[in-house]
Scaffold this motif. Structure first.
Motif, short mmCIF file in Angstrom:
data_model
loop_
_atom_site.label_atom_id
_atom_site.label_comp_id
_atom_site.label_asym_id
_atom_site.label_seq_id
_atom_site.Cartn_x
_atom_site.Cartn_y
_atom_site.Cartn_z
N PHE A 188 7.25 0.12 1.82
CA PHE A 188 8.35 -0.32 2.70
C PHE A 188 8.68 0.74 3.76
CE2 PHE A 188 9.21 -3.47 -0.65
CZ PHE A 188 9.40 -4.59 0.15
N ILE A 189 8.60 2.01 3.39
CA ILE A 189 8.79 3.06 4.39
C ILE A 189 7.74 2.94 5.48
CG2 ILE A 189 8.75 5.55 4.80
CD1 ILE A 189 9.83 5.94 1.98
N GLU A 190 6.51 2.71 5.07
CA GLU A 190 5.40 2.59 6.01
C GLU A 190 5.56 1.38 6.92
OE1 GLU A 190 1.34 4.00 4.73
OE2 GLU A 190 1.03 1.85 4.78
N ILE A 191 6.05 0.28 6.38
CA ILE A 191 6.26 -0.93 7.19
C ILE A 191 7.22 -0.64 8.34
CG2 ILE A 191 7.27 -3.25 7.15
CD1 ILE A 191 6.27 -3.33 4.16
N VAL A 192 8.29 0.07 8.04
CA VAL A 192 9.29 0.38 9.06
C VAL A 192 8.78 1.41 10.06
CG1 VAL A 192 11.60 1.33 9.43
CG2 VAL A 192 11.19 -0.20 7.49
N MET A 193 8.22 2.51 9.56
CA MET A 193 7.82 3.59 10.45
C MET A 193 6.63 3.21 11.33
SD MET A 193 10.20 5.57 9.73
CE MET A 193 9.72 6.83 10.90
N PHE A 212 5.83 9.57 8.37
CA PHE A 212 5.18 9.91 9.64
C PHE A 212 4.11 8.90 10.05
CE2 PHE A 212 6.99 13.98 8.32
CZ PHE A 212 7.56 14.42 9.51
N ALA A 213 4.11 7.74 9.39
CA ALA A 213 3.21 6.63 9.74
C ALA A 213 1.74 7.02 9.65
CB ALA A 213 3.53 6.08 11.13
N VAL A 214 1.38 7.81 8.65
CA VAL A 214 -0.03 8.18 8.43
C VAL A 214 -0.42 7.95 6.97
CG1 VAL A 214 -0.20 9.83 10.32
CG2 VAL A 214 0.65 10.61 8.09
N GLY A 215 0.30 7.07 6.30
CA GLY A 215 0.02 6.80 4.89
C GLY A 215 -1.15 5.86 4.70
N PHE A 255 5.78 -8.81 10.84
CA PHE A 255 6.42 -8.05 9.77
C PHE A 255 6.05 -8.63 8.41
CE2 PHE A 255 9.18 -6.15 13.00
CZ PHE A 255 9.35 -4.88 12.49
N LEU A 256 6.00 -9.96 8.30
CA LEU A 256 5.62 -10.58 7.04
C LEU A 256 4.17 -10.26 6.69
CD1 LEU A 256 6.24 -12.45 4.66
CD2 LEU A 256 5.57 -14.37 6.11
N THR A 257 3.28 -10.35 7.69
CA THR A 257 1.87 -10.07 7.45
C THR A 257 1.66 -8.64 6.98
OG1 THR A 257 1.24 -11.65 9.18
CG2 THR A 257 -0.41 -10.05 8.52
N VAL A 258 2.25 -7.69 7.70
CA VAL A 258 2.09 -6.28 7.34
C VAL A 258 2.74 -5.99 5.98
CG1 VAL A 258 2.74 -3.93 7.99
CG2 VAL A 258 1.89 -5.51 9.72
N THR A 259 3.87 -6.62 5.70
CA THR A 259 4.54 -6.40 4.42
C THR A 259 3.65 -6.80 3.25
OG1 THR A 259 6.75 -6.72 5.37
CG2 THR A 259 6.52 -7.05 3.00
N ILE A 260 3.04 -7.97 3.34
CA ILE A 260 2.18 -8.44 2.25
C ILE A 260 0.97 -7.54 2.09
CG2 ILE A 260 0.68 -10.32 1.50
CD1 ILE A 260 2.71 -12.27 2.63
N PHE A 261 0.31 -7.22 3.22
CA PHE A 261 -0.86 -6.35 3.15
C PHE A 261 -0.50 -4.98 2.59
CE2 PHE A 261 -3.18 -8.83 6.66
CZ PHE A 261 -3.88 -9.56 5.72
N SER A 262 0.61 -4.43 3.07
CA SER A 262 1.00 -3.08 2.65
C SER A 262 1.33 -3.04 1.16
CB SER A 262 2.21 -2.61 3.47
OG SER A 262 2.60 -1.31 3.11
N ILE A 263 2.09 -4.01 0.68
CA ILE A 263 2.46 -4.02 -0.73
C ILE A 263 1.23 -4.18 -1.62
CG2 ILE A 263 3.65 -5.37 -2.51
CD1 ILE A 263 5.86 -5.92 -0.48
N ILE A 264 0.33 -5.08 -1.25
CA ILE A 264 -0.86 -5.31 -2.06
C ILE A 264 -1.77 -4.08 -2.07
CG2 ILE A 264 -3.01 -6.64 -2.21
CD1 ILE A 264 -1.42 -9.09 -1.36
N TRP A 265 -1.97 -3.48 -0.90
CA TRP A 265 -2.83 -2.29 -0.85
C TRP A 265 -2.23 -1.13 -1.63
CZ3 TRP A 265 -4.41 -3.83 4.63
CH2 TRP A 265 -5.76 -4.19 4.66
#
Length: 324
Positions: A97-102, A181-184, A232-242
């Motif tokens: 979630f931090i990554e999604i925002v940053m 720092f958006a490099v995760g 935001f929904l697309t990135v949220t799902i991808f980010s959480i799953i990864w």
């Protein structure tokens, strides 16, 4: 020109037969692909409810003769499910979630503002996507073990004779800091997706907000974010799953308090060591059903999330990058 009725009927019959044959071929193709994709899940479900003796019974193919949930009980204990679930949430999901925002903030700056270093930063962004994490494993470990900025803390440490560089290994900050720092994990890809979407948003909306006195921050929060629900929904799902499935970085930065994905990778060792005084062995017929049950327990939260969000997710995939 009058066409004989018999020829019209013959033409319609040929068209009907052609459509029927094409439809059959299409269904056969789709069913074949679906079976290939769904077979691992079906095998997992079938095996998870089997007793050990069913795995050596040639008459058992899909449906168990000795239906049991014992495999799930053992798998739950082997995974130490509640503890590892909390570790996964505390480390991976919070990082996601931090990554999604940053990443969204970083992408907005790259998409909407012009500055001298923009091309350089875009090149670096692409490099983070192309370069595998395995190639920078050693620098990552050293950086997290001796966190420093331009060697300043290291120089001060030598002067005072005390190590001032913090050690972030075995702490959630090894995951939080890169996300801030958006490099995760996969941050480059998420930032690039945001950039492409933000470029498609109408600039007139932001210009109107600027005329009304809104600055960049207020424009982003009140205009861009409400208009970007799909990305935001697309990135949220991808980010959480990864993040949920990550084993590489978790194994690299942690030596205990593992998340579910790492605990699952250790399942054979755990079963071989023993649970409640019972040793199941690493690779025996007794462990197959337990391992399948453990896999199902790990992916179950992601399946539930996807089932809830699937309609919106499919729509968002269709719309990402073509809005505006």
């Amino acid at each position: 020109m009058n066409i004989p009725k018999s020829k019209l009927i013959s033409r319609k019959t040929k068209e009907g037969v052609t459509k029927f044959v094409v439809g059959i071929i299409r269904w056969v193709f789709l069913l074949s692909i679906s079976y290939i994709l769904l077979y691992p899940m079906l095998y997992m479900l079938s095996s998870a409810f089997r007793a050990p003796e069913d795995f050596i019974d040639p008459t058992v193919v899909w449906v168990s003769k000795n239906f049991s949930v014992k495999n799930f009980v053992i798998a739950f204990k082997a995974l130490d499910y509640l503890k590892t679930f909390w570790s996964t949430f505390k480390i991976e999901i919070v990082s996601a979630f931090i990554e999604i925002v940053m990443c969204s903030i970083t992408a907005y700056g790259l998409a909407r503002f012009d500055f001298k270093e923009k091309k350089l930063l875009m090149g670096m962004l692409i490099a983070t996507i192309l370069i595998p994490t395995q190639m920078i494993m050693v620098p990552l470990m050293v950086n997290m073990r001796y966190l420093d900025v331009f060697g300043i803390l290291g120089a001060i440490s030598k002067l005072v004779g005390t190590e001032l560089r913090p050690n972030l290994l075995n702490t959630p900050w090894a995951f939080y800091l890169p996300s801030i720092f958006a490099v995760g994990l996969k941050a480059g890809l998420f930032t690039y997706m945001y950039v492409q979407f933000f470029k498609g948003l109408p600039k007139e909306l932001e210009e109107a907000a600027s005329i009304d006195g809104a600055g960049p921050v207020k424009t982003f929060l009140t205009i861009v974010v409400p208009s970007s629900g799909t990305i935001f929904l697309t990135v949220t799902i991808f980010s959480i799953i990864w993040h949920w499935n990550d084993t590489y970085l978790s194994s690299l930065f942690l030596s205990g308090d593992y998340p579910l994905s790492v605990q699952l990778s250790r399942i054979f060792t755990i079963l071989g060591t023993g649970i409640d005084g019972v040793q199941y062995g690493k690779y025996t017929r007794s462990t197959i059903g337990i391992v399948m049950a453990a896999c199902l327990l790990v992916i179950l939260p992601m399946l539930i999330m996807y089932c809830i969000l699937q309609k919106r997710f499919i729509k968002s995939i269709d719309r990402v990058g073509i809005v505006g």
